[in-house]
Each structure stands twice: as C-alpha cells, then as structure tokens.
Design an enzyme around this catalytic site. Structure first.
Site, PDB file in Angstrom:
ATOM      1  N   GLY A  54       0.777  -1.246   0.000  1.00 26.86           N
ATOM      2  CA  GLY A  54       0.000   0.000   0.000  1.00 26.86           C
ATOM      3  C   GLY A  54       0.801   1.285   0.000  1.00 26.86           C
ATOM      4  N   ASP A 110       0.782   3.485   4.517  1.00 24.09           N
ATOM      5  CA  ASP A 110      -0.236   4.235   3.797  1.00 24.09           C
ATOM      6  C   ASP A 110      -1.423   4.533   4.710  1.00 24.09           C
ATOM      7  OD1 ASP A 110      -0.210   1.354   3.521  1.00 24.09           O
ATOM      8  OD2 ASP A 110      -2.077   1.531   2.420  1.00 24.09           O
ATOM      9  N   ASP A 113      -5.352   1.495  10.401  1.00 19.84           N
ATOM     10  CA  ASP A 113      -6.785   1.277  10.647  1.00 19.84           C
ATOM     11  C   ASP A 113      -6.947   0.832  12.104  1.00 19.84           C
ATOM     12  OD1 ASP A 113      -9.430   0.602  10.599  1.00 19.84           O
ATOM     13  OD2 ASP A 113      -9.338  -0.625   8.807  1.00 19.84           O
ATOM     14  N   GLY A 115      -4.416  -0.501  13.692  1.00 20.59           N
ATOM     15  CA  GLY A 115      -3.082  -0.291  14.261  1.00 20.59           C
ATOM     16  C   GLY A 115      -2.327  -1.599  14.475  1.00 20.59           C
ATOM     17  N   THR A 117      -1.084  -3.839  12.399  1.00 20.84           N
ATOM     18  CA  THR A 117       0.088  -4.045  11.546  1.00 20.84           C
ATOM     19  C   THR A 117       1.270  -3.201  12.028  1.00 20.84           C
ATOM     20  OG1 THR A 117      -1.401  -4.400   9.681  1.00 20.84           O
ATOM     21  CG2 THR A 117       0.916  -4.021   9.158  1.00 20.84           C
ATOM     22  N   LYS A 141      -6.932   6.231  10.546  1.00 22.56           N
ATOM     23  CA  LYS A 141      -8.374   6.005  10.654  1.00 22.56           C
ATOM     24  C   LYS A 141      -8.821   5.813  12.100  1.00 22.56           C
ATOM     25  CE  LYS A 141     -11.380   3.416   7.631  1.00 22.56           C
ATOM     26  NZ  LYS A 141     -11.563   2.200   6.835  1.00 22.56           N
ATOM     27  N   ASP A 169      -5.841  -0.377  -2.069  1.00 22.68           N
ATOM     28  CA  ASP A 169      -6.599  -1.199  -3.012  1.00 22.68           C
ATOM     29  C   ASP A 169      -7.896  -1.745  -2.420  1.00 22.68           C
ATOM     30  OD1 ASP A 169      -5.366  -3.078  -1.178  1.00 22.68           O
ATOM     31  OD2 ASP A 169      -5.903  -4.645  -2.600  1.00 22.68           O
TER      32      ASP A 169
HETATM   33  C1  PRP Z   1      -3.215  -2.366   4.854  1.00 23.11           C
HETATM   34  C2  PRP Z   1      -2.356  -1.139   5.048  1.00 23.11           C
HETATM   35  C3  PRP Z   1      -1.727  -1.384   6.392  1.00 23.11           C
HETATM   36  C4  PRP Z   1      -2.754  -2.207   7.131  1.00 23.11           C
HETATM   37  C5  PRP Z   1      -3.476  -1.329   8.106  1.00 23.11           C
HETATM   38  O1  PRP Z   1      -2.412  -3.356   4.312  1.00 23.11           O
HETATM   39  O2  PRP Z   1      -1.406  -0.985   4.029  1.00 23.11           O
HETATM   40  O3  PRP Z   1      -0.513  -2.091   6.277  1.00 23.11           O
HETATM   41  O4  PRP Z   1      -3.668  -2.719   6.161  1.00 23.11           O
HETATM   42  O5  PRP Z   1      -4.443  -2.035   8.826  1.00 23.11           O
HETATM   43  P1  PRP Z   1      -4.362  -2.221  10.399  1.00 23.11           P
HETATM   44  O6  PRP Z   1      -3.983  -0.899  11.021  1.00 23.11           O
HETATM   45  O7  PRP Z   1      -5.779  -2.606  10.772  1.00 23.11           O
HETATM   46  O8  PRP Z   1      -3.376  -3.300  10.730  1.00 23.11           O
HETATM   47  P2  PRP Z   1      -3.021  -4.612   3.531  1.00 23.11           P
HETATM   48  O9  PRP Z   1      -3.023  -5.813   4.427  1.00 23.11           O
HETATM   49  O10 PRP Z   1      -4.333  -4.214   2.934  1.00 23.11           O
HETATM   50  O11 PRP Z   1      -1.964  -4.932   2.425  1.00 23.11           O
HETATM   51  P3  PRP Z   1      -1.435  -4.029   1.211  1.00 23.11           P
HETATM   52  O12 PRP Z   1      -0.616  -2.917   1.833  1.00 23.11           O
HETATM   53  O13 PRP Z   1      -0.625  -4.983   0.416  1.00 23.11           O
HETATM   54  O14 PRP Z   1      -2.633  -3.497   0.454  1.00 23.11           O
END
Ligand code: PRP
Length: 195
Positions: A54, A110, A113, A115, A117, A141, A169
């Site tokens: 992302g 990027d 959401d 947090g 990750t 967010k 995406d």
């Molecule tokens: C999305 C984004 C963050 C994560 C945020 O990644 O890029 O890494 O989700 O969500 P969280 O705060 O709830 O953990 P995604 O898994 O969609 O993969 P991508 O970056 O390959 O699109």
C-alpha cells in the site's frame, strides 16, 4: 493533460466513488511531512521503510520530497485473512535487506486502521535495536489516540468507510489512482485477494 487523465480515470471508475483527498491535497501534505522529517532528522541518515504494497506511491513521493540523505527498504506483511496467524500477529511476507541495528528508522504506512500491523512491525523492529524508531502514516483512521502506538507523522485523519487509491486497493484494484476515494459500500463486497 492531468485533468484529462483524471477525467478518463473517473469515467472508467464510474460514479460509485467520492474523492476524499485530491492529488493536489495529497501532494501538498506529503511535501509538508517531508519538510518536518527533514527538520527532525537533519543530522541523521534515516532508513525509510515502506510497508508494501500500500505505501509504494507514498514512499516514492515522500522520498523525492525529502532533502536529507536517507536509505530506502521495504517490508511486506499480510494484515488480514488467511495470513493472520492463530496468535493474531500479521504474517511477515518480506523482510528487510538491511541491518537496522544502531540506525534511525522511519516506518512508512499508507493507512493505519486498527493499528495491528504497525504495532506488530514496531515491536519486531525494536528487537533489532535501532537507535531511533519513528512512524509516518499518510492516513490515520483510528478514532482514539493509542499511547502504546505513537505515530509521529500523520498526513490526514480520516473517518470510516473504505478508501482506495494512491496505493490503497480493494482486491488489488484502484492502487494506481492519483487521488484517494471512498467507495460506495456495495463496491466493497468484491472478493478479497490478499493471502
Ligand atoms: C493495509 C495497510 C496497512 C494495514 C493497516 O495493508 O497498508 O498495512 O492494512 O491495517 P491495520 O492498522 O488494521 O493493521 P493490507 O493488508 O491491505 O496490504 P497491502 O498494503 O498490500 O494493500
């Protein structure tokens, strides 16, 4: 030329998306973030770590707007779906290729959401003993500040809804859009292709 490109994209995507952050708004804010980072890391050579996929456009724009010397690397994790382990920790799909011990590190996301990750990545990177670790998220967010998860640089706080574009995406679509749009809820029922 740019207007023509945007019009073509809007036509292809259709009326089911509201633009919430225009390419211009993003460009201005990314430049501001880069200046803040330049000021705060003036005497260092940070390692900028982009979280794939992302963040790829954000990293590219942020780095080009930064004036201080820095290195660039990437990590990839699967935040959700089958990639989420039984313990709830995101699965590491790609690790760094550089050693961050004793270095200054700037994680670039990027969107934050839940947090989960960023929190996981921060914990993982801290075990490698960087000298300093900071995070930048284009979009935040979260509705409440989490003292356990400081984000030193935030581009925009955004409300709920599913946003795409500028790297983000829905089932691998829309990443190429130069703006960020919020999809109509009926559009978010497509199959999720994440592993
Ligand atoms: C999305 C984004 C963050 C994560 C945020 O990644 O890029 O890494 O989700 O969500 P969280 O705060 O709830 O953990 P995604 O898994 O969609 O993969 P991508 O970056 O390959 O699109």
């Amino acid at each position: 030329m740019e207007e023509q490109l945007l019009a073509t994209q809007a036509e292809r995507i259709g009326p089911h998306m509201d633009v919430v952050l225009s390419a211009d708004q993003i460009r201005r804010r990314v430049n501001e973030l880069a200046h803040e980072i330049d000021r705060d890391f003036m005497d260092e050579t940070p390692i900028v770590i982009g979280m794939l996929k992302g963040s790829f456009i954000f990293v590219a724009d942020l780095c080009r707007a930064m004036a201080i010397p820095h290195h660039i690397d990437f990590m990839a994790v699967a935040a959700y779906g089958a990639g989420t382990t039984a313990s709830g920790a995101p699965k590491l799909l790609k690790d760094l290729t550089v050693n961050i011990t004793g270095r200054t590190v700037l994680i670039v996301e990027d969107i934050v959401d839940t947090g989960a990750t960023l929190s996981h990545i921060r914990r993982l990177l801290m075990t490698r003993q960087p000298r300093r670790l900071a995070s930048v998220a284009l979009l935040d967010k979260r509705t409440h500040e989490d003292p356990e998860l400081p984000i030193e640089y935030v581009g925009f706080k955004i409300d709920g809804g599913f946003v795409v574009g500028y790297g983000l995406d829905l089932a691998e679509r829309y990443r190429h859009l130069p703006y960020i749009g919020r999809l109509n809820p009926t559009q978010t029922e497509e199959t999720d292709t994440r592993v």
